[in-house]
Design a protein around this motif. Sequence first.
Motif, PDB file in Angstrom:
ATOM      1  N   ILE A   1       0.857  -1.179   0.000  1.00  0.00           N
ATOM      2  CA  ILE A   1       0.000   0.000   0.000  1.00  0.00           C
ATOM      3  C   ILE A   1       0.897   1.235   0.000  1.00  0.00           C
ATOM      4  O   ILE A   1       1.738   1.409   0.886  1.00  0.00           O
ATOM      5  CB  ILE A   1      -0.927   0.029   1.229  1.00  0.00           C
ATOM      6  CG1 ILE A   1      -1.763  -1.258   1.327  1.00  0.00           C
ATOM      7  CG2 ILE A   1      -1.810   1.270   1.210  1.00  0.00           C
ATOM      8  CD1 ILE A   1      -2.748  -1.476   0.214  1.00  0.00           C
ATOM      9  N   ALA A   2       0.701   2.081  -0.995  1.00  0.00           N
ATOM     10  CA  ALA A   2       1.464   3.329  -1.097  1.00  0.00           C
ATOM     11  C   ALA A   2       1.185   4.211   0.115  1.00  0.00           C
ATOM     12  O   ALA A   2       0.177   4.040   0.811  1.00  0.00           O
ATOM     13  CB  ALA A   2       1.087   4.062  -2.377  1.00  0.00           C
TER      14      ALA A   2
ATOM     15  N   LYS B   1       0.017  -5.691  16.090  1.00  0.00           N
ATOM     16  CA  LYS B   1       1.197  -4.824  16.137  1.00  0.00           C
ATOM     17  C   LYS B   1       2.248  -5.307  15.140  1.00  0.00           C
ATOM     18  O   LYS B   1       3.222  -5.958  15.507  1.00  0.00           O
ATOM     19  CB  LYS B   1       1.786  -4.811  17.549  1.00  0.00           C
ATOM     20  CG  LYS B   1       0.829  -4.297  18.589  1.00  0.00           C
ATOM     21  CD  LYS B   1       1.412  -4.442  19.976  1.00  0.00           C
ATOM     22  CE  LYS B   1       0.404  -4.029  21.026  1.00  0.00           C
ATOM     23  NZ  LYS B   1       0.898  -4.304  22.369  1.00  0.00           N
ATOM     24  N   PRO B   2       2.095  -4.953  13.862  1.00  0.00           N
ATOM     25  CA  PRO B   2       3.096  -5.369  12.881  1.00  0.00           C
ATOM     26  C   PRO B   2       4.427  -4.645  13.114  1.00  0.00           C
ATOM     27  O   PRO B   2       4.489  -3.657  13.832  1.00  0.00           O
ATOM     28  CB  PRO B   2       2.479  -4.949  11.545  1.00  0.00           C
ATOM     29  CG  PRO B   2       1.542  -3.852  11.885  1.00  0.00           C
ATOM     30  CD  PRO B   2       1.035  -4.137  13.268  1.00  0.00           C
ATOM     31  N   ALA B   3       5.461  -5.164  12.480  1.00  0.00           N
ATOM     32  CA  ALA B   3       6.748  -4.469  12.510  1.00  0.00           C
ATOM     33  C   ALA B   3       6.536  -3.085  11.920  1.00  0.00           C
ATOM     34  O   ALA B   3       5.720  -2.905  11.013  1.00  0.00           O
ATOM     35  CB  ALA B   3       7.781  -5.250  11.697  1.00  0.00           C
ATOM     36  N   ASP B   4       7.241  -2.099  12.455  1.00  0.00           N
ATOM     37  CA  ASP B   4       7.072  -0.752  11.905  1.00  0.00           C
ATOM     38  C   ASP B   4       8.333   0.066  12.055  1.00  0.00           C
ATOM     39  O   ASP B   4       9.269  -0.316  12.732  1.00  0.00           O
ATOM     40  CB  ASP B   4       5.875  -0.026  12.521  1.00  0.00           C
ATOM     41  CG  ASP B   4       6.116   0.530  13.915  1.00  0.00           C
ATOM     42  OD1 ASP B   4       7.266   0.545  14.403  1.00  0.00           O
ATOM     43  OD2 ASP B   4       5.145   0.978  14.542  1.00  0.00           O
ATOM     44  N   VAL B   5       8.306   1.196  11.372  1.00  0.00           N
ATOM     45  CA  VAL B   5       9.344   2.201  11.524  1.00  0.00           C
ATOM     46  C   VAL B   5       8.640   3.552  11.549  1.00  0.00           C
ATOM     47  O   VAL B   5       7.692   3.784  10.803  1.00  0.00           O
ATOM     48  CB  VAL B   5      10.401   2.127  10.386  1.00  0.00           C
ATOM     49  CG1 VAL B   5       9.785   2.372   9.035  1.00  0.00           C
ATOM     50  CG2 VAL B   5      11.555   3.082  10.643  1.00  0.00           C
ATOM     51  N   MET B   6       9.047   4.405  12.484  1.00  0.00           N
ATOM     52  CA  MET B   6       8.521   5.761  12.571  1.00  0.00           C
ATOM     53  C   MET B   6       9.690   6.696  12.304  1.00  0.00           C
ATOM     54  O   MET B   6      10.677   6.687  13.035  1.00  0.00           O
ATOM     55  CB  MET B   6       7.921   6.017  13.957  1.00  0.00           C
ATOM     56  CG  MET B   6       7.121   7.302  14.035  1.00  0.00           C
ATOM     57  SD  MET B   6       6.318   7.551  15.645  1.00  0.00           S
ATOM     58  CE  MET B   6       5.215   6.165  15.743  1.00  0.00           C
TER      59      MET B   6
ATOM     60  N   ALA C   1       2.102   0.577   3.951  1.00  0.00           N
ATOM     61  CA  ALA C   1       1.949  -0.740   4.572  1.00  0.00           C
ATOM     62  C   ALA C   1       2.276  -1.858   3.588  1.00  0.00           C
ATOM     63  O   ALA C   1       2.139  -1.687   2.372  1.00  0.00           O
ATOM     64  CB  ALA C   1       0.520  -0.920   5.088  1.00  0.00           C
ATOM     65  N   THR C   2       2.658  -2.995   4.155  1.00  0.00           N
ATOM     66  CA  THR C   2       2.811  -4.239   3.409  1.00  0.00           C
ATOM     67  C   THR C   2       1.963  -5.279   4.119  1.00  0.00           C
ATOM     68  O   THR C   2       2.004  -5.398   5.343  1.00  0.00           O
ATOM     69  CB  THR C   2       4.276  -4.706   3.379  1.00  0.00           C
ATOM     70  OG1 THR C   2       5.079  -3.668   2.808  1.00  0.00           O
ATOM     71  CG2 THR C   2       4.440  -5.977   2.566  1.00  0.00           C
TER      72      THR C   2
ATOM     73  N   ARG D   1       4.079  -4.971   7.961  1.00  0.00           N
ATOM     74  CA  ARG D   1       4.995  -3.844   8.165  1.00  0.00           C
ATOM     75  C   ARG D   1       4.295  -2.533   7.862  1.00  0.00           C
ATOM     76  O   ARG D   1       3.535  -2.426   6.910  1.00  0.00           O
ATOM     77  CB  ARG D   1       6.204  -3.967   7.245  1.00  0.00           C
ATOM     78  CG  ARG D   1       7.222  -2.877   7.472  1.00  0.00           C
ATOM     79  CD  ARG D   1       8.352  -2.917   6.448  1.00  0.00           C
ATOM     80  NE  ARG D   1       9.319  -1.878   6.711  1.00  0.00           N
ATOM     81  CZ  ARG D   1       9.150  -0.598   6.389  1.00  0.00           C
ATOM     82  NH1 ARG D   1       8.052  -0.184   5.809  1.00  0.00           N
ATOM     83  NH2 ARG D   1      10.091   0.290   6.650  1.00  0.00           N
ATOM     84  N   LEU D   2       4.598  -1.527   8.695  1.00  0.00           N
ATOM     85  CA  LEU D   2       4.140  -0.152   8.478  1.00  0.00           C
ATOM     86  C   LEU D   2       5.348   0.769   8.401  1.00  0.00           C
ATOM     87  O   LEU D   2       6.308   0.595   9.152  1.00  0.00           O
ATOM     88  CB  LEU D   2       3.268   0.332   9.648  1.00  0.00           C
ATOM     89  CG  LEU D   2       1.910  -0.298   9.838  1.00  0.00           C
ATOM     90  CD1 LEU D   2       1.301   0.183  11.145  1.00  0.00           C
ATOM     91  CD2 LEU D   2       1.003   0.051   8.672  1.00  0.00           C
ATOM     92  N   GLY D   3       5.270   1.753   7.538  1.00  0.00           N
ATOM     93  CA  GLY D   3       6.234   2.856   7.504  1.00  0.00           C
ATOM     94  C   GLY D   3       5.464   4.127   7.841  1.00  0.00           C
ATOM     95  O   GLY D   3       4.509   4.466   7.144  1.00  0.00           O
TER      96      GLY D   3
END
Length: 130
Positions: free
Chosen positions: A31-32, A104-109, A126-127, A76-78
């Motif tokens: 997802i863009a 709670k997916p892996a993420d980066v903020m 997102a993926t 995953r979330l960015g």
Amino acid sequence: MTVDLLNPSDLPTPSTYSHIAIATGTKLVFIAGQEPEDLQGELVGPGDLAVQARLTFENLGRALAAAGARPDQVTRLGIYLVGYRRDYQPVIQEARYAVFGDHKPADVMIGVAALARPEQLIEVEATAVI
């Protein structure tokens, strides 16, 4: 599709995300970056991170649904924030929880200097594996 979320015992346990997401499935969905825009493409909530975060995560949920994916299939979330400050985290987590609940997916903020529009404060990508 299964997603196993792990927090190894030899790493600190985060309260809002998982260190590792292991996904097994047949289709990847990317997802863009979703933005705080309404259906007409107009920015909503200039200067108000809470309003922008809420709409951004709602838009992310709609994009996932359009792809046939559920929030619990996200691995995953960015999360990109203009002028990141630590006190932004509760605002982001509230908006995130409204879409993802306890998932709670892996993420980066990441704090950034600017996004596509001058008034835009947040963007989230997102993926998912379905």
